[in-house]
Enzyme design. Structure first.
Site, mmCIF file in Angstrom:
data_model
loop_
_atom_site.group_PDB
_atom_site.id
_atom_site.type_symbol
_atom_site.label_atom_id
_atom_site.label_comp_id
_atom_site.label_asym_id
_atom_site.label_seq_id
_atom_site.Cartn_x
_atom_site.Cartn_y
_atom_site.Cartn_z
ATOM 1 N N SER A 158 6.255 -7.075 1.238
ATOM 2 C CA SER A 158 5.541 -8.243 1.743
ATOM 3 C C SER A 158 6.550 -9.274 2.247
ATOM 4 O O SER A 158 7.377 -8.953 3.098
ATOM 5 C CB SER A 158 4.613 -8.793 0.654
ATOM 6 O OG SER A 158 3.678 -9.690 1.189
ATOM 7 N N GLU A 198 -4.468 -3.115 3.714
ATOM 8 C CA GLU A 198 -3.665 -4.171 3.113
ATOM 9 C C GLU A 198 -4.512 -5.356 2.656
ATOM 10 O O GLU A 198 -4.399 -5.824 1.522
ATOM 11 C CB GLU A 198 -2.627 -4.669 4.131
ATOM 12 C CG GLU A 198 -1.625 -3.626 4.602
ATOM 13 C CD GLU A 198 -0.380 -3.558 3.756
ATOM 14 O OE1 GLU A 198 -0.312 -4.224 2.709
ATOM 15 O OE2 GLU A 198 0.547 -2.819 4.148
ATOM 16 N N HIS A 229 -2.758 -3.870 -0.325
ATOM 17 C CA HIS A 229 -1.471 -4.550 -0.460
ATOM 18 C C HIS A 229 -0.979 -4.471 -1.904
ATOM 19 O O HIS A 229 -1.746 -4.697 -2.845
ATOM 20 C CB HIS A 229 -1.652 -6.011 -0.042
ATOM 21 C CG HIS A 229 -0.398 -6.731 0.297
ATOM 22 N ND1 HIS A 229 0.472 -6.297 1.280
ATOM 23 C CD2 HIS A 229 0.137 -7.881 -0.180
ATOM 24 C CE1 HIS A 229 1.472 -7.150 1.375
ATOM 25 N NE2 HIS A 229 1.310 -8.115 0.508
#
Length: 504
Positions: A189, A316, A412
């Site tokens: 990320s 995600e 995610h």
């Protein structure tokens, strides 16, 4: 107890409970506390110590308001936040490759102490693993206006902290069995975009040989947007947007002010692209040290000497929706506004509807937004690096599972416990849908092996990306790779629409 000698002094670690063949040392300072006269400045070396330092506990985390499961929280007054942790095999007669991990958290939260970042399993694969803390939020990424007669405060102080940690690794990791010439820098990320930025920065050149980027986020500030954020945060803190004004505000005051600015965007549907995910900080591109954004830099071949391995998930943004940290878009009108706010053509939405005929409006929005922020950006990072002459590998984590009656998507952060081999930890069970089963453990074994192989040799075990469009993509799943084509189809609309680069 095992004692190791660093340039600043001796440190002591213990064998881990998970694997007695691995020694862990926590909370080693790699730079001085970045407060007082050093606040808003580049990091300085840590002060040396004379007695053996017991490294049993993680160091304090950077100023933030987040409280994450299983992780320490920040307490006002904690200052010695620039520390790192090391996992190393206890008995190894050879010099080992090194993996340095940069945590994510939208540049405003997170730490190296999160349970899913435990390096024991990777060290058991023959790596020396390093995780680190760095400045977050305004302390790390806020723009500080210059003061007449004073040296300007650098932008991207969080990235400078990461470079300082890499220099510490270069100078000290041999004492822990690591090879300073075989360092792999990894992150997820905002940590992955930090990795991409460091690939483009002259200040980090030569400090790592390989890079791993999971779900790199499409978000670099411009000097103008960073200055605007400073004005908003200063106003919320009730201080002038000057060096003296900002320095007069405590770290907690700037954390609270930053949260208030983000919340104001969250509550205002007419506030443009920040309304949907009010992440107000990010690396500032177009300034000294980081002249261009990392995607542009990779396309120009700025890091072609660095081997790159990229991974993303196909769903995600469903995680952000599940935890309530993003806006919901439930009408066609709001979906059209979302597209306009992000400079996306209507044809892109139409293509997603064809690919998702049973999806709700909000699900179409989540799919498009996830690919805009993470999936397509990550894929292009690998492809542009390859086209510029670098060696790149691309993978996609598609594993899904039913968890407590609800589907747990390939969203995610779900891939990271598998790559670290920490799927047994209870704190990650929300991410992966409950305790792992045999297939999950087998997948984790394959992913940790790939990370270790890439760090050791530059080859994770599948064909590299070529300069031609498309190409090899490694699929991570607990079942046979039968659904790859489903996710590949979502790349085509972006080839036609283009990918706008976003600024916080």
């Amino acid at each position: 107890m095992r004692v190791f000698t660093t340039n600043a002094g001796a440190v002591a670690g213990q064998r881990t409970v998970r694997d007695p063949g691995v020694v862990v040392l926590r909370g080693i300072p790699y730079a001085a506390p970045p407060f007082g006269a050093d606040r808003f400045r580049a990091p300085r070396p840590a002060a040396p110590w004379e007695v053996i330092r017991d490294c049993a506990a993680f160091g304090p985390v950077a100023p933030q308001s987040a409280e994450l499961p299983g992780s320490p929280v920040w307490s006002p007054g904690d200052e010695d936040i620039l520390s790192l942790n090391i996992w190393t095999p206890a008995d190894c007669g050879e010099t080992l490759p090194v993996l340095v991990w940069i945590h994510g958290g939208a540049y405003v939260f997170g730490s190296s102490a999160q349970p899913d970042f435990d390096g024991t399993a990777l060290a058991g694969r023959g790596l020396v693993v390093v995780t680190l803390n760095y400045r977050l939020g305004f302390e790390g990424f806020g723009h500080v206006p210059p003061t007449d007669g004073e040296e300007p405060c650098p932008d991207n102080r969080g990235l400078l902290d990461q470079i300082a940690a890499l220099r510490w690794v270069r100078d000290n990791i041999a004492a822990f069995g690591g090879d300073p010439g075989r360092v792999t820098l990894a992150g997820q990320s905002s940590g992955a975009t930090s990795v991409a930025c460091l690939m483009a920065m002259d200040g980090a050149r030569g400090l790592f040989r390989r890079a791993i980027a999971h779900s790199a986020v499409n978000a670099c500030a411009t000097p103008e947007s960073a200055a605007r954020t400073t004005g908003e945060v200063a106003a919320a803190a009730g201080v002038p947007a000057t060096y003296d004004g900002l320095a007069s505000a405590s770290p907690k005051a700037l954390v609270d002010a930053s949260d208030q600015v983000a919340e104001n965007y969250r509550r205002d549907p007419a506030s443009g692209h920040r309304h949907y995910d009010p992440a107000i900080y990010g690396p500032v591109a177009g300034v000294a040290g980081l002249p261009v954004d990392p995607l542009t830099a990779c396309a120009a071949g700025a890091a072609r000497e660095v081997d790159l391995m990229v991974c993303h998930t196909p769903e995600e943004y469903w995680l952000l929706d599940a935890v309530g940290s993003c806006a919901r878009v439930t009408t066609e009108q709001r979906l059209a506004v979302f597209a306009s706010d992000h400079q996306l053509p209507r044809s892109l939405l139409d293509a997603y509807r064809v690919l998702m005929p049973e999806a709700s409006v909000n699900e179409v929005y989540l799919a498009v937004y996830g690919d805009l922020l993470f999936g397509e950006y990550s894929s292009r990072l690998a492809e542009l690096h390859a086209r510029a002459g670098g060696r790149a590998y691309l993978s996609r984590f598609v594993r899904q599972r039913d968890g407590r009656g609800e589907p747990v998507r390939a969203w995610h952060c779900a891939d990271i416990p598998f790559a670290f081999g920490t799927v047994e930890d209870e704190t990650v069970h929300f991410l992966i849908g409950g305790p792992p089963n045999a297939a999950d453990r087998e997948l984790a074994g394959r992913m940790t092996h790939a990370w270790a192989a890439f760090a050791a040799t530059g080859d994770p075990g599948w064909p590299q990306v070529t300069s031609a469009p498309g190409g090899a993509v490694r699929i991570w799943d607990t079942s046979p790779e039968g659904n790859r084509g489903r996710w590949d189809a979502f790349r085509a609309p972006w080839q036609a629409a283009g990918l706008p680069l976003l600024a916080p």
